[in-house]
Design a protein around this motif. Structure first.
Motif, PDB file in Angstrom:
ATOM      1  N   THR A  43       0.835  -1.204   0.000  1.00  0.00           N
ATOM      2  CA  THR A  43       0.000   0.000   0.000  1.00  0.00           C
ATOM      3  C   THR A  43       0.870   1.253   0.000  1.00  0.00           C
ATOM      4  N   GLY A  44       1.846   1.298   0.870  1.00  0.00           N
ATOM      5  CA  GLY A  44       2.757   2.441   0.921  1.00  0.00           C
ATOM      6  C   GLY A  44       3.573   2.577  -0.344  1.00  0.00           C
ATOM      7  N   PHE A  45       4.071   1.465  -0.841  1.00  0.00           N
ATOM      8  CA  PHE A  45       4.879   1.491  -2.067  1.00  0.00           C
ATOM      9  C   PHE A  45       4.047   1.959  -3.257  1.00  0.00           C
ATOM     10  N   PHE A  46       2.807   1.465  -3.365  1.00  0.00           N
ATOM     11  CA  PHE A  46       1.935   1.875  -4.465  1.00  0.00           C
ATOM     12  C   PHE A  46       1.604   3.356  -4.390  1.00  0.00           C
ATOM     13  N   SER A  47       1.442   3.885  -3.182  1.00  0.00           N
ATOM     14  CA  SER A  47       1.160   5.319  -3.085  1.00  0.00           C
ATOM     15  C   SER A  47       2.383   6.133  -3.498  1.00  0.00           C
ATOM     16  N   LEU A  48       3.570   5.619  -3.271  1.00  0.00           N
ATOM     17  CA  LEU A  48       4.787   6.324  -3.680  1.00  0.00           C
ATOM     18  C   LEU A  48       4.972   6.346  -5.194  1.00  0.00           C
ATOM     19  N   ILE A  49       4.610   5.256  -5.863  1.00  0.00           N
ATOM     20  CA  ILE A  49       4.853   5.190  -7.313  1.00  0.00           C
ATOM     21  C   ILE A  49       3.616   5.545  -8.134  1.00  0.00           C
ATOM     22  N   GLY A  50       2.523   5.922  -7.478  1.00  0.00           N
ATOM     23  CA  GLY A  50       1.352   6.439  -8.179  1.00  0.00           C
ATOM     24  C   GLY A  50       0.422   5.411  -8.785  1.00  0.00           C
ATOM     25  N   VAL A  51       0.327   4.247  -8.179  1.00  0.00           N
ATOM     26  CA  VAL A  51      -0.602   3.229  -8.657  1.00  0.00           C
ATOM     27  C   VAL A  51      -2.009   3.611  -8.186  1.00  0.00           C
ATOM     28  N   THR A  52      -2.975   3.484  -9.099  1.00  0.00           N
ATOM     29  CA  THR A  52      -4.352   3.802  -8.729  1.00  0.00           C
ATOM     30  C   THR A  52      -5.162   2.524  -8.556  1.00  0.00           C
ATOM     31  N   TYR A  53      -6.011   2.545  -7.540  1.00  0.00           N
ATOM     32  CA  TYR A  53      -6.921   1.429  -7.285  1.00  0.00           C
ATOM     33  C   TYR A  53      -8.185   1.998  -6.678  1.00  0.00           C
ATOM     34  N   GLU A  54      -9.295   1.268  -6.849  1.00  0.00           N
ATOM     35  CA  GLU A  54     -10.602   1.772  -6.445  1.00  0.00           C
ATOM     36  C   GLU A  54     -10.799   1.828  -4.941  1.00  0.00           C
ATOM     37  N   SER A  55     -10.363   0.785  -4.240  1.00  0.00           N
ATOM     38  CA  SER A  55     -10.606   0.747  -2.803  1.00  0.00           C
ATOM     39  C   SER A  55      -9.542  -0.121  -2.131  1.00  0.00           C
ATOM     40  N   THR A  56      -9.588  -0.120  -0.820  1.00  0.00           N
ATOM     41  CA  THR A  56      -8.685  -0.981  -0.061  1.00  0.00           C
ATOM     42  C   THR A  56      -8.993  -2.450  -0.320  1.00  0.00           C
ATOM     43  N   GLY A  57     -10.272  -2.747  -0.517  1.00  0.00           N
ATOM     44  CA  GLY A  57     -10.663  -4.121  -0.841  1.00  0.00           C
ATOM     45  C   GLY A  57     -10.051  -4.589  -2.152  1.00  0.00           C
ATOM     46  N   THR A  58      -9.958  -3.686  -3.116  1.00  0.00           N
ATOM     47  CA  THR A  58      -9.324  -4.008  -4.391  1.00  0.00           C
ATOM     48  C   THR A  58      -7.860  -4.357  -4.189  1.00  0.00           C
ATOM     49  N   LEU A  59      -7.191  -3.556  -3.375  1.00  0.00           N
ATOM     50  CA  LEU A  59      -5.784  -3.825  -3.097  1.00  0.00           C
ATOM     51  C   LEU A  59      -5.622  -5.124  -2.319  1.00  0.00           C
ATOM     52  N   LEU A  60      -6.547  -5.391  -1.416  1.00  0.00           N
ATOM     53  CA  LEU A  60      -6.529  -6.646  -0.669  1.00  0.00           C
ATOM     54  C   LEU A  60      -6.693  -7.836  -1.613  1.00  0.00           C
ATOM     55  N   LEU A  61      -7.605  -7.726  -2.572  1.00  0.00           N
ATOM     56  CA  LEU A  61      -7.774  -8.777  -3.586  1.00  0.00           C
ATOM     57  C   LEU A  61      -6.520  -8.940  -4.435  1.00  0.00           C
ATOM     58  N   PHE A  62      -5.882  -7.821  -4.781  1.00  0.00           N
ATOM     59  CA  PHE A  62      -4.648  -7.865  -5.563  1.00  0.00           C
ATOM     60  C   PHE A  62      -3.586  -8.666  -4.823  1.00  0.00           C
ATOM     61  N   VAL A  63      -3.410  -8.384  -3.539  1.00  0.00           N
ATOM     62  CA  VAL A  63      -2.416  -9.097  -2.730  1.00  0.00           C
ATOM     63  C   VAL A  63      -2.778 -10.576  -2.623  1.00  0.00           C
ATOM     64  N   LEU A  64      -4.055 -10.863  -2.397  1.00  0.00           N
ATOM     65  CA  LEU A  64      -4.508 -12.256  -2.286  1.00  0.00           C
ATOM     66  C   LEU A  64      -4.260 -13.013  -3.588  1.00  0.00           C
ATOM     67  N   TYR A  65      -4.605 -12.399  -4.717  1.00  0.00           N
ATOM     68  CA  TYR A  65      -4.362 -13.046  -6.013  1.00  0.00           C
ATOM     69  C   TYR A  65      -2.867 -13.233  -6.264  1.00  0.00           C
ATOM     70  N   CYS A  66      -2.068 -12.259  -5.846  1.00  0.00           N
ATOM     71  CA  CYS A  66      -0.617 -12.405  -6.008  1.00  0.00           C
ATOM     72  C   CYS A  66      -0.107 -13.610  -5.225  1.00  0.00           C
ATOM     73  N   PHE A  67      -0.620 -13.786  -4.009  1.00  0.00           N
ATOM     74  CA  PHE A  67      -0.219 -14.954  -3.218  1.00  0.00           C
ATOM     75  C   PHE A  67      -0.666 -16.250  -3.889  1.00  0.00           C
TER      76      PHE A  67
END
Length: 151
Positions: A43-67
């Motif tokens: 989350t912190g890294f994405f905010s530094l490099i300017g990644v856009t996402y709709e919600s925290t749930g979206t980012l949570l799904l992204f991490v889960l899918y990555c795993f």
């Protein structure tokens, strides 16, 4: 059987249940810490490099899918790394091939998850930087593990 034997058996069963529950709790906490660290770090890294996402749930799904997808590629990585370790090449070349394989497969995982999810947008450069960060952290922890095993 006497009452003492039955109460002893009951205590044994009760103790076993407590041990199983305690171990489950410890493993669950460990998984939550690893997942949480990865999530908040990303989350912190994405905010530094300017990644856009709709919600925290979206980012949570992204991490889960990555795993989940990463598990598949982790098996492939381990197989390839066995061949690299057994290859008759210099140690520096083995290290470079190891980094190259880990980086390539990590980038494929991130790219795949990014393409599967329309609610998160990573540029090619953001994918590159994310893969670089993950592989760097992985290599650092692998080196620490090897150093601790040698001692």
């Amino acid at each position: 059987m006497s009452k003492e034997d039955e109460s002893f058996r009951y205590l044994k069963l009760r103790q076993k249940i407590i041990v199983v529950l305690a171990l489950t709790l410890v493993v669950s906490i460990a998984i939550a810490i690893v997942f949480g660290g990865f999530f908040f770090g990303l989350t912190g890294f994405f905010s530094l490099i300017g990644v856009t996402y709709e919600s925290t749930g979206t980012l949570l799904l992204f991490v889960l899918y990555c795993f989940l997808i990463g598990i598949i590629f982790e098996v492939i990585e381990k197989i390839v790394l066995v061949f690299i370790v057994k290859a008759n090449i210099r140690q520096s070349e083995k290290f470079l091939w190891t980094v190259f394989v880990k980086f390539g497969l990590t980038w494929v995982v991130i790219y795949t998850v990014d393409e599967l999810m329309g609610t998160i947008t990573l540029s090619g450069f953001a994918e590159f930087l994310t893969a670089l960060l993950i592989v760097s952290i992985d290599m650092i922890f692998d080196d620490e593990k090897r150093n601790n095993e040698k001692k």
